[in-house]
Design an enzyme around this catalytic site. Structure first.
Site, PDB file in Angstrom:
ATOM      1  CG  ASP A   1      -5.226   2.042   1.621  1.00  0.00           C
ATOM      2  OD1 ASP A   1      -6.214   1.354   1.955  1.00  0.00           O
ATOM      3  OD2 ASP A   1      -4.275   1.591   0.970  1.00  0.00           O
TER       4      ASP A   1
ATOM      5  CG  HIS B   1      -1.937  -1.113   1.187  1.00  0.00           C
ATOM      6  ND1 HIS B   1      -3.303  -0.878   1.152  1.00  0.00           N
ATOM      7  CD2 HIS B   1      -1.801  -2.456   1.207  1.00  0.00           C
ATOM      8  CE1 HIS B   1      -3.956  -2.038   1.149  1.00  0.00           C
ATOM      9  NE2 HIS B   1      -3.050  -3.009   1.188  1.00  0.00           N
TER      10      HIS B   1
END
Length: 270
Positions: A134, A29
Site C-alpha cells: 500500500d 485497504h
C-alpha cells in the site's frame, strides 16, 4: 488453507517467483489486496499476506467464507506480526476523518523489521520476490531495496483522479491542465487530521524512487485521462504504471437490469 506464520523463519518449497502483500491496516485497504492476492494465486504463484494478528484473522475469515478461488487460496500464506499494544479513542462523530484509527496506523510502523526479515527469508529460497505494498506502507518496506532479488511495487488504493491532483500540486503543477476542471475541484481542507498528514509525510520521506512501478485500483475505461497524466515523465519519471482495477468483490450474476434502472441486488463478498 495456506501456511500461517506468527514469527520466525518460514520453510516452504522453492519457487521461481513469490509475491508479498503489505496492506495498510484499515478494512478497505485489506480487502483490495486480498482480492489481488486471489487473482495472483490463481496463476499458481505463491502469495504471502502480511499484517497484524487482528487483521489476519479477518482476511482469513473472508477468504474462507467467500466460497471462491478455493484451489488458488492454498497458495496464500498469512503472516501475523504483533505490534506493541496501543489504545484507540472512541470515534468522534464531529470529525469527518476517523482519527480514532490513528494509533493503529502508527503502531503498524513497527512492522518494518519483521516484514524485512520475512522478505529476506523468502529471497533465499526463490529467484525473485515481488513486494506489493500500500502507498501508506512505504516506511515499512523501505529496507527491501537492499535485497538484490526483491523489488517493490506501490499499490494505490484510491482513484487515479485523486492521486493525480494531489501529486500534480505537490510537484508545483509541472504542466497545464483544463482550467475549468481545476476551478471545480473541491477543497481538501479539513479532510485529514494533522496526525494523519504527518503520517503521510513520513511515507513520502521513505519514498526514494527505488520501486519498480505502481499499480492503481482503477480502470482506463473510467479514468483514462488521469492515468495518462500520471504516466507522463513529469509525474512518474520512467516508472511503469498499471491500472488493474476495480478490485471489487462483486458477484456480477446478481445484477439485474430493467428499463429504467439497475437493481442493486448485489452480493458483495466481504
Amino acid at each position: 488453507m495456506g501456511a500461517d506464520e506468527i514469527n520466525g523463519t518460514i520453510h516452504l518449497p522453492a519457487s521461481e517467483v513469490v509475491v508479498v502483500m503489505v496492506p495498510f491496516v484499515v478494512h478497505g485497504h485489506l480487502n483490495q489486496l486480498l482480492h489481488l492476492s486471489r487473482i495472483i494465486s490463481n496463476y499458481n504463484i505463491p502469495v504471502h499476506f502480511v499484517s497484524i494478528p487482528t487483521h489476519i484473522r479477518q482476511v482469513r475469515s473472508r477468504l474462507h467464507n467467500s466460497g471462491r478461488y478455493s484451489t488458488a487460496s492454498n497458495l496464500i500464506h498469512f503472516h501475523a506480526f504483533p505490534t506493541p499494544p496501543f489504545t484507540s479513542p472512541p470515534p468522534n462523530p464531529s470529525n469527518r476523518f476517523p482519527s480514532h484509527l490513528q494509533p493503529a496506523a502508527d503502531s503498524a510502523l513497527q512492522l518494518r523489521q519483521p516484514v524485512t526479515n520475512l522478505i529476506l527469508s523468502l529471497s533465499s529460497t526463490t529467484r525473485r520476490v515481488v513486494v506489493v505494498h500500500d502507498s501508506l506502507m512505504l516506511y515499512v518496506v523501505q529496507d527491501v531495496k537492499s535485497i538484490p532479488n526483491a523489488e517493490t511495487y506501490i499499490f494505490n488504493p484510491v482513484s487515479a483522479f485523486d492521486i493525480f491532483w494531489r501529486a500534480w500540486e505537490r510537484r508545483s503543477r509541472p504542466f497545464p491542465v483544463d482550467p475549468g476542471m481545476l476551478k471545480r475541484l473541491p477543497s481538501s481542507d479539513g479532510c485529514f487530521s494533522s496526525e494523519f498528514i504527518d503520517f503521510v509525510k513520513l511515507q513520502y520521506i521513505a519514498q526514494d524512487g527505488s520501486h519498480a512501478g505502481e499499480l492503481f485500483d482503477s480502470s482506463r475505461a473510467i479514468e483514462a485521462e488521469y492515468i495518462e497524466y500520471l504516466q507522463r515523465e513529469e509525474m512518474n519519471g520512467k516508472k511503469k504504471l498499471w491500472a488493474i482495477g476495480p478490485l471489487n468483490h462483486v458477484d456480477k450474476s446478481k445484477f439485474t437490469v430493467s428499463k429504467n434502472r439497475v437493481a442493486a441486488d448485489l452480493h458483495v463478498v466481504s
